[in-house]
Design a protein around this motif. Structure first.
Motif, PDB file in Angstrom:
ATOM      1  N   ARG A 104       0.762  -1.062  -0.262  1.00 19.31           N
ATOM      2  CA  ARG A 104      -0.136  -0.076  -0.079  1.00 19.31           C
ATOM      3  C   ARG A 104       0.921   1.264  -0.064  1.00 19.31           C
ATOM      4  NH1 ARG A 104      -5.448  -0.549   1.872  1.00 19.31           N
ATOM      5  NH2 ARG A 104      -5.936  -2.942   2.149  1.00 19.31           N
ATOM      6  N   ILE A 105       2.239   1.145  -0.019  1.00 20.77           N
ATOM      7  CA  ILE A 105       2.981   2.300   0.468  1.00 20.77           C
ATOM      8  C   ILE A 105       3.823   2.509  -1.117  1.00 20.77           C
ATOM      9  CG2 ILE A 105       5.096   3.250   1.871  1.00 20.77           C
ATOM     10  CD1 ILE A 105       3.593   1.400   3.903  1.00 20.77           C
ATOM     11  N   GLN A 106       3.814   3.597  -1.515  1.00 22.26           N
ATOM     12  CA  GLN A 106       4.770   3.995  -2.531  1.00 22.26           C
ATOM     13  C   GLN A 106       5.639   4.997  -2.337  1.00 22.26           C
ATOM     14  OE1 GLN A 106       3.598   2.632  -5.612  1.00 22.26           O
ATOM     15  NE2 GLN A 106       2.081   1.616  -4.566  1.00 22.26           N
ATOM     16  N   GLY A 107       6.847   4.482  -3.006  1.00 25.15           N
ATOM     17  CA  GLY A 107       8.150   5.417  -2.814  1.00 25.15           C
ATOM     18  C   GLY A 107       9.119   4.672  -1.685  1.00 25.15           C
ATOM     19  N   ARG A 108      10.311   4.448  -1.993  1.00 23.81           N
ATOM     20  CA  ARG A 108      11.430   3.928  -1.188  1.00 23.81           C
ATOM     21  C   ARG A 108      11.831   4.800   0.091  1.00 23.81           C
ATOM     22  NH1 ARG A 108      16.113   2.601  -5.575  1.00 23.81           N
ATOM     23  NH2 ARG A 108      15.452   4.618  -6.290  1.00 23.81           N
ATOM     24  N   TRP A 109      11.510   5.879  -0.014  1.00 20.67           N
ATOM     25  CA  TRP A 109      12.004   6.811   0.984  1.00 20.67           C
ATOM     26  C   TRP A 109      11.143   6.473   1.976  1.00 20.67           C
ATOM     27  CZ3 TRP A 109      16.206   8.864   2.146  1.00 20.67           C
ATOM     28  CH2 TRP A 109      17.174   9.293   1.163  1.00 20.67           C
ATOM     29  N   ARG A 110       9.696   6.366   1.696  1.00 20.97           N
ATOM     30  CA  ARG A 110       8.536   6.129   2.666  1.00 20.97           C
ATOM     31  C   ARG A 110       8.857   4.659   3.463  1.00 20.97           C
ATOM     32  NH1 ARG A 110       3.007   8.128  -0.029  1.00 20.97           N
ATOM     33  NH2 ARG A 110       3.578  10.366  -0.048  1.00 20.97           N
ATOM     34  N   HIS A 111       9.306   3.718   2.715  1.00 20.60           N
ATOM     35  CA  HIS A 111       9.456   2.450   3.319  1.00 20.60           C
ATOM     36  C   HIS A 111      10.482   2.736   4.319  1.00 20.60           C
ATOM     37  CE1 HIS A 111       6.907  -0.322   0.987  1.00 20.60           C
ATOM     38  NE2 HIS A 111       7.092   0.479   0.006  1.00 20.60           N
ATOM     39  N   SER A 112      11.598   3.122   3.796  1.00 24.46           N
ATOM     40  CA  SER A 112      12.824   3.430   4.673  1.00 24.46           C
ATOM     41  C   SER A 112      12.512   4.128   6.030  1.00 24.46           C
ATOM     42  CB  SER A 112      14.016   4.267   4.181  1.00 24.46           C
ATOM     43  OG  SER A 112      14.550   3.553   2.967  1.00 24.46           O
ATOM     44  N   LEU A 113      11.781   5.212   5.750  1.00 31.71           N
ATOM     45  CA  LEU A 113      11.306   5.926   6.994  1.00 31.71           C
ATOM     46  C   LEU A 113      10.396   5.006   8.041  1.00 31.71           C
ATOM     47  CD1 LEU A 113      11.558   8.564   8.462  1.00 31.71           C
ATOM     48  CD2 LEU A 113       9.284   9.476   7.239  1.00 31.71           C
ATOM     49  N   ILE A 114       9.534   4.501   7.651  1.00 33.97           N
ATOM     50  CA  ILE A 114       8.969   3.447   8.378  1.00 33.97           C
ATOM     51  C   ILE A 114       9.811   2.443   9.261  1.00 33.97           C
ATOM     52  CG2 ILE A 114       7.299   1.546   8.498  1.00 33.97           C
ATOM     53  CD1 ILE A 114       5.846   2.709   6.006  1.00 33.97           C
ATOM     54  N   SER A 115      10.658   2.162   8.642  1.00 32.21           N
ATOM     55  CA  SER A 115      11.736   1.114   9.271  1.00 32.21           C
ATOM     56  C   SER A 115      12.661   1.870  10.384  1.00 32.21           C
ATOM     57  CB  SER A 115      12.678   0.372   8.248  1.00 32.21           C
ATOM     58  OG  SER A 115      11.936  -0.485   7.623  1.00 32.21           O
ATOM     59  N   ALA A 116      12.975   3.186   9.914  1.00 34.28           N
ATOM     60  CA  ALA A 116      13.633   4.052  10.787  1.00 34.28           C
ATOM     61  C   ALA A 116      13.164   4.659  11.918  1.00 34.28           C
ATOM     62  CB  ALA A 116      14.420   4.897  10.015  1.00 34.28           C
ATOM     63  N   ALA A 117      11.740   4.648  12.200  1.00 31.87           N
ATOM     64  CA  ALA A 117      11.008   5.463  12.999  1.00 31.87           C
ATOM     65  C   ALA A 117      11.045   4.746  14.351  1.00 31.87           C
ATOM     66  CB  ALA A 117       9.395   5.517  12.569  1.00 31.87           C
ATOM     67  N   GLY A 118      11.069   3.430  14.319  1.00 34.46           N
ATOM     68  CA  GLY A 118      11.208   2.756  15.334  1.00 34.46           C
ATOM     69  C   GLY A 118      12.328   3.160  16.465  1.00 34.46           C
ATOM     70  N   PRO A 119      13.464   2.712  15.846  1.00 35.17           N
ATOM     71  CA  PRO A 119      14.812   3.278  16.653  1.00 35.17           C
ATOM     72  C   PRO A 119      15.085   4.576  16.893  1.00 35.17           C
ATOM     73  CG  PRO A 119      15.240   2.113  14.333  1.00 35.17           C
ATOM     74  CD  PRO A 119      13.907   2.036  14.617  1.00 35.17           C
ATOM     75  N   LEU A 120      14.433   5.403  15.972  1.00 32.28           N
ATOM     76  CA  LEU A 120      14.565   6.706  16.254  1.00 32.28           C
ATOM     77  C   LEU A 120      13.926   7.190  17.453  1.00 32.28           C
ATOM     78  CD1 LEU A 120      14.236   8.562  12.816  1.00 32.28           C
ATOM     79  CD2 LEU A 120      16.197   8.160  14.304  1.00 32.28           C
TER      80      LEU A 120
END
Length: 266
Positions: free
Chosen positions: A119-135
């Protein structure tokens, strides 16, 4: 816009999370005031409850970022309620991380919420979703260490300082481990959208074992020493000494004999 498609009940904070916050507040107060006969028990409950709170916020950050990136299904799955029982793998997300803290004083990352990546478009969005937790762990660590790097420890009881120092250590270790580019961890999720299909296909079978692989490596003496030297350097830069984290962990393990160094510190 995406939040409008989720029901209000899907975003209501769970009573389970409120209860965990209440335990954190009460045991934090007991640690601060020295109310408990055994300060180690109060520290144990305070740090454990606060650690679970951080785990809930970690997973919430993943889900909330995914919601705003296009995955409107996270609300119906209960991920926005901060209820740890709603996670895809409650055992991996909560129970094992707590056991790792008790066994080795390591903030090892847990499982994850299930995001419908299609459902998610764009590589940057996918990366941000993964980074949000450890941030979120990074932010939690900044809050825990604020009294130290702001030089605002006057009047803060020694046991509470030790508890904060140990909690900060857990957050720093969690952030570092989560950001490792190992399949199954958030760090790999950050770089995965940028890898070729062939590489992702070859790596995919190893994803379920990434967490166990990291845990096994940390049992190796040289790897463990390098890792905790890096953690100690980060904490030192934030104003926390080795003695404070050591005494925090010593108090946390109240069932063991208290170190003489920590007794003198009080």
């Amino acid at each position: 816009m995406t939040t409008a498609t989720t029901r209000h009940s899907d975003r209501r904070i769970s009573p389970v999370f409120v209860g965990i916050m209440a335990v954190t507040a009460v045991t934090g107060w007991a640690t601060w005031t020295g109310f408990a006969e055994q300060p180690g028990v109060a520290v144990f409950l305070f740090v454990t409850a606060a650690w679970i709170v951080s785990l809930c916020l970690h997973e919430y950050a993943h889900a909330r970022t995914a919601l705003h990136s296009g995955d409107i299904t996270v609300g119906a799955k209960g991920y926005l309620t901060l209820n740890p029982l709603k996670y895809t793998h409650a055992l991996l997300s909560i129970v094992l991380p707590v056991l790792f803290v008790i066994m080795g004083g390591i903030g090892l990352p847990g499982g994850a919420v299930f995001i419908e990546r299609g459902r998610i478009q764009g590589r940057w969005r996918h990366s941000l979703i993964s980074a949000a937790g450890p941030l979120t762990n990074v932010l939690f660590a900044a809050v825990c260490t604020a009294p130290f790097w702001l030089d605002a420890l006057d009047g803060v009881p020694r046991d509470f300082q030790y508890a904060l120092a140990f909690l900060a250590l857990l957050q720093v270790t969690a952030a570092i481990l989560n950001f490792l580019p190992v399949p199954g961890l958030d760090g790999y999720g950050v770089i995965e959208p940028w890898l070729s299909h062939n590489v992702k296909r070859q790596v995919e079978p190893f994803a379920p074992f990434g967490l166990l692989f990291v845990f096994a490596l940390l049992w190796l003496g040289p790897v463990n020493s390098v890792f905790f030297d890096a953690v100690d350097s980060i904490l030192s830069a934030m104003g926390i000494t080795d003695l404070e984290t050591y005494c925090g962990q010593d108090l946390y393990r109240f069932w063991q004999d208290t170190s003489e160094y920590c007794q003198i510190g009080q």
